[in-house]
Design a protein around this motif. Structure first.
Motif, PDB file in Angstrom:
ATOM      1  N   ILE A  15      -3.875   8.729  -6.107  1.00 24.11           N
ATOM      2  CA  ILE A  15      -4.793   7.602  -6.200  1.00 24.11           C
ATOM      3  C   ILE A  15      -5.632   7.522  -4.934  1.00 24.11           C
ATOM      4  O   ILE A  15      -5.193   7.908  -3.854  1.00 24.11           O
ATOM      5  CB  ILE A  15      -4.016   6.290  -6.429  1.00 24.11           C
ATOM      6  N   GLU A  16      -6.855   7.029  -5.116  1.00 23.41           N
ATOM      7  CA  GLU A  16      -7.765   7.022  -3.984  1.00 23.41           C
ATOM      8  C   GLU A  16      -7.436   5.889  -3.031  1.00 23.41           C
ATOM      9  O   GLU A  16      -7.141   4.778  -3.458  1.00 23.41           O
ATOM     10  CB  GLU A  16      -9.177   6.837  -4.508  1.00 23.41           C
ATOM     11  N   GLN A  17      -7.503   6.185  -1.736  1.00 20.23           N
ATOM     12  CA  GLN A  17      -7.054   5.221  -0.739  1.00 20.23           C
ATOM     13  C   GLN A  17      -7.823   3.910  -0.809  1.00 20.23           C
ATOM     14  O   GLN A  17      -7.253   2.830  -0.704  1.00 20.23           O
ATOM     15  CB  GLN A  17      -7.187   5.844   0.654  1.00 20.23           C
ATOM     16  N   ARG A  18      -9.129   4.004  -1.026  1.00 26.40           N
ATOM     17  CA  ARG A  18      -9.923   2.786  -1.012  1.00 26.40           C
ATOM     18  C   ARG A  18      -9.545   1.894  -2.193  1.00 26.40           C
ATOM     19  O   ARG A  18      -9.468   0.674  -2.077  1.00 26.40           O
ATOM     20  CB  ARG A  18     -11.412   3.140  -1.074  1.00 26.40           C
ATOM     21  N   LEU A  19      -9.299   2.524  -3.306  1.00 30.82           N
ATOM     22  CA  LEU A  19      -8.908   1.771  -4.498  1.00 30.82           C
ATOM     23  C   LEU A  19      -7.574   1.060  -4.247  1.00 30.82           C
ATOM     24  O   LEU A  19      -7.415  -0.111  -4.571  1.00 30.82           O
ATOM     25  CB  LEU A  19      -8.790   2.727  -5.687  1.00 30.82           C
ATOM     26  N   VAL A  58       0.846  -1.200   0.000  1.00 28.52           N
ATOM     27  CA  VAL A  58       0.000   0.000   0.000  1.00 28.52           C
ATOM     28  C   VAL A  58       0.880   1.247   0.000  1.00 28.52           C
ATOM     29  O   VAL A  58       0.650   2.193  -0.765  1.00 28.52           O
ATOM     30  CB  VAL A  58      -0.954   0.000   1.220  1.00 28.52           C
ATOM     31  N   ALA A  59       1.912   1.219   0.853  1.00 26.16           N
ATOM     32  CA  ALA A  59       2.820   2.372   0.930  1.00 26.16           C
ATOM     33  C   ALA A  59       3.491   2.616  -0.419  1.00 26.16           C
ATOM     34  O   ALA A  59       3.623   3.762  -0.862  1.00 26.16           O
ATOM     35  CB  ALA A  59       3.876   2.128   2.004  1.00 26.16           C
ATOM     36  N   ILE A  60       3.904   1.503  -1.073  1.00 25.55           N
ATOM     37  CA  ILE A  60       4.569   1.654  -2.364  1.00 25.55           C
ATOM     38  C   ILE A  60       3.630   2.287  -3.377  1.00 25.55           C
ATOM     39  O   ILE A  60       3.988   3.203  -4.118  1.00 25.55           O
ATOM     40  CB  ILE A  60       5.050   0.278  -2.879  1.00 25.55           C
ATOM     41  N   LEU A  61       2.405   1.794  -3.382  1.00 31.77           N
ATOM     42  CA  LEU A  61       1.428   2.308  -4.346  1.00 31.77           C
ATOM     43  C   LEU A  61       1.174   3.801  -4.118  1.00 31.77           C
ATOM     44  O   LEU A  61       1.119   4.584  -5.054  1.00 31.77           O
ATOM     45  CB  LEU A  61       0.121   1.519  -4.214  1.00 31.77           C
ATOM     46  N   ASN A  62       1.039   4.168  -2.857  1.00 24.61           N
ATOM     47  CA  ASN A  62       0.805   5.576  -2.551  1.00 24.61           C
ATOM     48  C   ASN A  62       1.980   6.434  -2.979  1.00 24.61           C
ATOM     49  O   ASN A  62       1.816   7.560  -3.445  1.00 24.61           O
ATOM     50  CB  ASN A  62       0.565   5.759  -1.050  1.00 24.61           C
ATOM     51  N   VAL A  66     -17.733  13.884   0.843  1.00 22.88           N
ATOM     52  CA  VAL A  66     -16.451  14.567   0.768  1.00 22.88           C
ATOM     53  C   VAL A  66     -15.797  14.313  -0.593  1.00 22.88           C
ATOM     54  O   VAL A  66     -15.230  15.206  -1.205  1.00 22.88           O
ATOM     55  CB  VAL A  66     -15.511  14.089   1.904  1.00 22.88           C
ATOM     56  N   LEU A  67     -15.949  13.094  -1.013  1.00 23.69           N
ATOM     57  CA  LEU A  67     -15.243  12.706  -2.230  1.00 23.69           C
ATOM     58  C   LEU A  67     -15.851  13.330  -3.479  1.00 23.69           C
ATOM     59  O   LEU A  67     -15.152  13.602  -4.441  1.00 23.69           O
ATOM     60  CB  LEU A  67     -15.248  11.187  -2.364  1.00 23.69           C
ATOM     61  N   HIS A  68     -17.153  13.523  -3.467  1.00 24.31           N
ATOM     62  CA  HIS A  68     -17.768  13.973  -4.725  1.00 24.31           C
ATOM     63  C   HIS A  68     -17.813  15.485  -4.832  1.00 24.31           C
ATOM     64  O   HIS A  68     -18.019  16.163  -3.848  1.00 24.31           O
ATOM     65  CB  HIS A  68     -19.181  13.393  -4.845  1.00 24.31           C
ATOM     66  N   ALA A 107     -11.459   4.878 -12.485  1.00 20.54           N
ATOM     67  CA  ALA A 107     -12.162   4.001 -11.563  1.00 20.54           C
ATOM     68  C   ALA A 107     -11.949   4.516 -10.148  1.00 20.54           C
ATOM     69  O   ALA A 107     -10.865   4.985  -9.819  1.00 20.54           O
ATOM     70  CB  ALA A 107     -11.618   2.589 -11.680  1.00 20.54           C
ATOM     71  N   ASP A 108     -12.979   4.460  -9.324  1.00 21.25           N
ATOM     72  CA  ASP A 108     -12.730   4.826  -7.931  1.00 21.25           C
ATOM     73  C   ASP A 108     -12.931   3.638  -6.998  1.00 21.25           C
ATOM     74  O   ASP A 108     -12.640   3.702  -5.824  1.00 21.25           O
ATOM     75  CB  ASP A 108     -13.571   6.039  -7.489  1.00 21.25           C
ATOM     76  N   SER A 109     -13.419   2.535  -7.516  1.00 17.76           N
ATOM     77  CA  SER A 109     -13.415   1.310  -6.726  1.00 17.76           C
ATOM     78  C   SER A 109     -13.408   0.152  -7.707  1.00 17.76           C
ATOM     79  O   SER A 109     -13.636   0.328  -8.892  1.00 17.76           O
ATOM     80  CB  SER A 109     -14.640   1.248  -5.821  1.00 17.76           C
ATOM     81  N   LEU A 110     -13.138  -1.045  -7.170  1.00 19.13           N
ATOM     82  CA  LEU A 110     -13.018  -2.194  -8.049  1.00 19.13           C
ATOM     83  C   LEU A 110     -14.390  -2.832  -8.282  1.00 19.13           C
ATOM     84  O   LEU A 110     -15.020  -3.303  -7.356  1.00 19.13           O
ATOM     85  CB  LEU A 110     -12.068  -3.218  -7.440  1.00 19.13           C
ATOM     86  N   GLU A 111     -14.826  -2.824  -9.516  1.00 20.66           N
ATOM     87  CA  GLU A 111     -16.069  -3.521  -9.868  1.00 20.66           C
ATOM     88  C   GLU A 111     -15.674  -4.797 -10.596  1.00 20.66           C
ATOM     89  O   GLU A 111     -14.615  -4.884 -11.210  1.00 20.66           O
ATOM     90  CB  GLU A 111     -16.923  -2.647 -10.797  1.00 20.66           C
ATOM     91  N   LYS A 112     -16.596  -5.740 -10.569  1.00 21.70           N
ATOM     92  CA  LYS A 112     -16.291  -7.041 -11.161  1.00 21.70           C
ATOM     93  C   LYS A 112     -15.944  -6.921 -12.658  1.00 21.70           C
ATOM     94  O   LYS A 112     -14.949  -7.444 -13.124  1.00 21.70           O
ATOM     95  CB  LYS A 112     -17.484  -7.976 -10.970  1.00 21.70           C
ATOM     96  N   ASP A 113     -16.785  -6.191 -13.376  1.00 21.19           N
ATOM     97  CA  ASP A 113     -16.554  -6.072 -14.822  1.00 21.19           C
ATOM     98  C   ASP A 113     -15.210  -5.422 -15.108  1.00 21.19           C
ATOM     99  O   ASP A 113     -14.451  -5.866 -15.954  1.00 21.19           O
ATOM    100  CB  ASP A 113     -17.656  -5.209 -15.463  1.00 21.19           C
ATOM    101  N   LEU A 114     -14.962  -4.364 -14.342  1.00 24.80           N
ATOM    102  CA  LEU A 114     -13.730  -3.612 -14.545  1.00 24.80           C
ATOM    103  C   LEU A 114     -12.509  -4.504 -14.324  1.00 24.80           C
ATOM    104  O   LEU A 114     -11.557  -4.484 -15.104  1.00 24.80           O
ATOM    105  CB  LEU A 114     -13.709  -2.452 -13.549  1.00 24.80           C
TER     106      LEU A 114
END
Lengths: 468, 326
Positions: free
Chosen positions: B226-230, B216-220, B324-326, B267-274
């Motif tokens: 990038i959004e934390q939840r993603l 997670v730290a590396i990705l950040n 907050v996010l939107h 994308a802001d979260s992981l969806e199955k199709d995505l």
């Protein structure tokens, strides 16, 4: 510190981690550069200079914890427990009172008694370790010796003497007019600390045994696994086997790579050089060398998948699969009575599904018939003999139990003539060859190597022969 | 050079490289003890990157030697520039006949030539290759010997000689001693077990796939904005995929690629199709993708169940977060 590290090195070696003297010296140098207050850094520094195989890291981690901290913590744990068991006594106040009284008295206590009285945990730890060294505790070998060595360590510590001293001290304090209630508390405390000490010594001994015997169970298991026949393996055993096969295959690859390298560079090619440099007026700017043809070993494998050798062939197919990742020119066939090629399945599928598929006949043969080696060899002779040449090694895996069919050994004879080597891997012991419906003796003259192979040790011996 | 282990860690952090204590300690010791480091680990965990960032942090030049099967001394150390030598002899032909003028006997002529032959075997005609460059450099350099497992065992034996004394002997010129001992990193994917002799001379560092927090730290660090939840979703999924029995396990660089790809797709979260559409960024074999997809559906259903269980408690915080996010 250096002595401790040498001791630790010995324990690593006992557990099967290879640590050379030079590496131990390196670790001394490394520690000189470090401040030792960070446990993580200390651990990393020792590891990077002593443990050089990634497989050994988990062993190192376990032993490190055992060696460098375990006892330290457990002694403190014991004492803490003992003190809690006393209920709510204000130990600090008691100690202060004791201190002031002792100042006026002329008492001469031994080191141990002093440490016990003041509950000096570092000192206690030091003393136990010292006593352990003096009794030669590293010689401990089994569970039955724990009691013996614990007693020896306590004797060495002078525990009996110390508790006598402490009792005398209590008497002296009583004479000095210490409050009876306080005295009782003090007695309770001293008893608890001494008990904790005894327990700690016992734990110390147990831990020492653990250290010395750390890998005993693991090693026992592996040894028996190596001897175990393929017929009775569980899933877990199979997994371990696979790891070993991978290692063997890797070893094989190294040997192949060395051979290829030797072949690569040829001699200076005068004719080619002159031709090439005609445009430079014959001055040889570009040197040309003869290129030797690479000797790529080819391999053809015939594997019996009949029910009599089912467990072995699973393992053998696994081995073939690993070989397929190394040898570019490999063709594999499975047979019971019919013979079918599974090269493509092995090339394109992942290992598990490939093996399952092959065991099921690979869609080319019917696996639920009775073995007929003669027929299988005949089919191979008829359809695939042309694929063999003098660089091909043919490997046959099977028990040669032919159900009293015609062995047709002449097919194998022709194969043997055309190929470089014929290697037969038989799961049965040589004593059984040729008895009952086994026709191994008829095939034997037409093989270069025929080996019994039922377990890992035999296979690994055989692997060395495969590349020769 | 570095002052302490903590200094290493912060310096590498400055180069956008997330380290563990373990890595930092080994790097620190390597610079202090002047010993080479053998870095092992699966592909794509940042072994080569480590060497680069250490060079960056120290502000020194990095010289890279890529190993491959068939790499030999001529490619790694030095080579006589044969054509240049020949060219010189051709061009100096007149001069040579001048030198030879007046020589009555063959022997005398040979002697005169012999006096001059140093010219043709001098450093002028040596083409230095990476090892030689690292050793003869005026400043301390970082020498990266990449994928040393791909080289042949003979080359490894030759490396031993160089790495133990930091000297190179050129028969015609003599021994060349290192002016500045370089910092050496060797990387290996374990395609071949390195010999004990080489391992003994090196400090050993094993870099494994990072744990959840580190990744997670590396990705950040690497994918800013990038959004934390993603990030958490991506890392969790990748970590689970790594536990599967795959032909090729996704590496950190592939996780990063995937994160960037998802960023690009807004994308802001992981969806199955995505996930199914972008799965090929982290997995490179069809068989692996199929395996991962079953794991994926398991994960998603678990998540949904977990969410349902938490919903009543967490309803307010999530709504706040959303606003907050939107």
């Amino acid at each position: 510190m250096q002595k401790k590290i040498v001791e630790f090195t010995n324990i690593l070696r006992k557990a099967g981690v290879r640590v050379s003297v030079a590496e131990t010296l390196d670790s001394f140098l490394a520690l000189d550069e470090m401040t030792l207050d960070h446990r993580d850094q200390f651990k990393a520094a020792l590891r990077c200079s002593m443990v050089k195989h990634s497989d050994d890291i988990s062993t190192y981690d376990r032993l490190f914890d055992l060696f460098w901290s375990g006892f330290h913590d457990s002694l403190r744990e014991q004492i803490k427990e003992a003190l809690q068991g006393l209920g709510d006594i204000d130990i600090e106040a008691l100690m202060e009172q004791l201190q002031s009284m002792l100042q006026n008295m002329d008492v001469d206590l031994s080191e141990l008694a002093q440490a016990l009285l003041t509950i000096d945990q570092n000192q206690l730890e030091q003393l136990i370790r010292q006593a352990g060294d003096e009794t030669g505790i590293e010689r401990i070998q089994n569970m039955l010796q724990i009691g013996f060595f614990s007693r020896r360590v306590l004797e060495q510590l002078g525990m009996t003497g110390a508790s006598q001293e402490l009792e005398n001290l209590v008497e002296q304090l009583r004479e000095q007019g210490m409050d009876e209630g306080e005295l009782e508390k003090l007695q309770g405390l001293l008893k608890a600390v001494q008990d904790a000490m005894r327990k700690a010594v016992r734990q110390y001994t147990e831990r020492e045994l653990d250290k010395q015997n750390h890998d005993y169970i693991e090693r026992f298991r592996q040894e028996s696994l190596q001897e175990k026949s393929f017929y009775n393996l569980t899933e877990e055993d199979m997994r371990k086997m696979r790891e070993v096969v991978d290692r063997l295959a890797q070893k094989l690859k190294n040997v192949v790579s060395i051979r290829r390298k030797r072949e690569r560079k040829g001699k200076f090619d005068l004719k080619h050089t002159m031709r090439r440099n005609m445009s430079h007026d014959g001055v040889p700017f570009e040197l040309m060398f003869k290129r030797r043809r690479k000797d790529r070993p080819k391999m053809v494998i015939l594997c019996d998948i009949s029910s009599s050798v089912a467990n072995v062939s699973r393992f053998m197919l696994q081995f073939i699969y690993s070989l397929g990742e190394i040898f570019t020119k490999i063709r594999s066939y499975v047979f019971v009575a019919e013979l079918g090629e599974v090269t493509e399945i092995f090339r394109d599928r992942d290992i598990y599904s490939a093996i399952d598929e092959a065991l099921d006949g690979g869609g080319v043969i019917n696996p639920y018939t009775r073995s007929n080696f003669g027929m299988a060899f005949h089919v191979f002779w008829r359809d695939h003999l042309a694929t063999l040449d003098n660089r091909t090694t043919v490997v046959i895996i099977g028990d040669a139990r032919n159900n009293y069919n015609d062995p047709r050994a002449w097919c194998l004879r022709d194969v043997h003539r055309k190929a470089k080597n014929v290697i037969w891997i038989n799961p049965e012991a040589p004593g059984a060859w040729g008895f009952g419906d086994s026709v191994m003796d008829e095939y034997l003259p037409h093989t270069d190597v025929a080996e019994e192979c039922r377990n890992l040790r035999q296979l690994s011996k055989l692997v060395d022969q495969l590349v020769l | 050079m570095f002052e302490s282990v903590e200094a290493v860690q912060s310096a590498l952090e400055g180069q956008k490289y997330v380290t563990t204590k373990n890595i930092a300690t080994v790097v620190y010791l390597a610079t202090k003890l002047q010993k080479p480091v053998l870095v092992e680990g699966p592909a794509g965990v940042g072994k080569t990157e480590l060497a680069k960032v250490v060079a960056g942090a120290l502000g020194i030049e990095m010289i890279r030697l890529q190993c491959y099967e068939g790499l030999d001394e001529a490619k790694a150390l030095y080579e006589w520039e044969y054509s240049k030598q020949l060219l010189y002899t051709q061009m100096l032909r007149d001069k040579i006949s001048q030198v030879l003028e007046g020589a009555d006997t063959l022997k005398e002529a040979a002697n005169r030539i012999a006096q001059e032959d140093d010219i043709f075997f001098s450093e002028r005609f040596i083409v230095p290759r990476p090892l030689m460059r690292a050793i003869t450099s005026d400043k301390t350099t970082l020498l990266l010997i990449d994928e040393v497992d791909k080289s042949d065992p003979e080359f490894e034996a030759f490396l031993l000689e160089v790495l133990s004394d930091y000297t190179v002997s050129v028969p015609e010129v003599g021994t060349i001693r290192a002016r500045n001992i370089p910092i050496v990193f060797l990387t290996s994917n374990n395609a071949r077990e390195m010999t004990d002799a080489l391992k003994r001379r090196c400090l050993h560092l094993y870099i494994d796939f990072p744990d959840l927090e580190t990744e997670v730290a590396i990705l950040n660090q690497k994918v800013p904005g990038i959004e934390q939840r993603l990030v958490e979703d991506i890392v969790e999924l990748v970590q689970r995929v790594r536990n599967l029995d795959l032909k090729k396990t996704p590496s950190i660089s592939e996780t990063l690629d995937w994160a960037r790809a998802l960023m690009t797709l807004n994308a802001d979260s992981l969806e199955k199709d995505l996930i199914e559409q972008t799965m090929n960024v982290i997995l490179k074999h069809q068989g692996d993708i199929e395996k991962a997809q079953t794991e994926l559906s398991k994960l998603l259903s678990e998540k949904a169940a977990a969410q349902r269980a938490q919903e009543p408690v967490q309803s307010t915080p999530t709504s706040i977060k959303k606003s907050v996010l939107h």
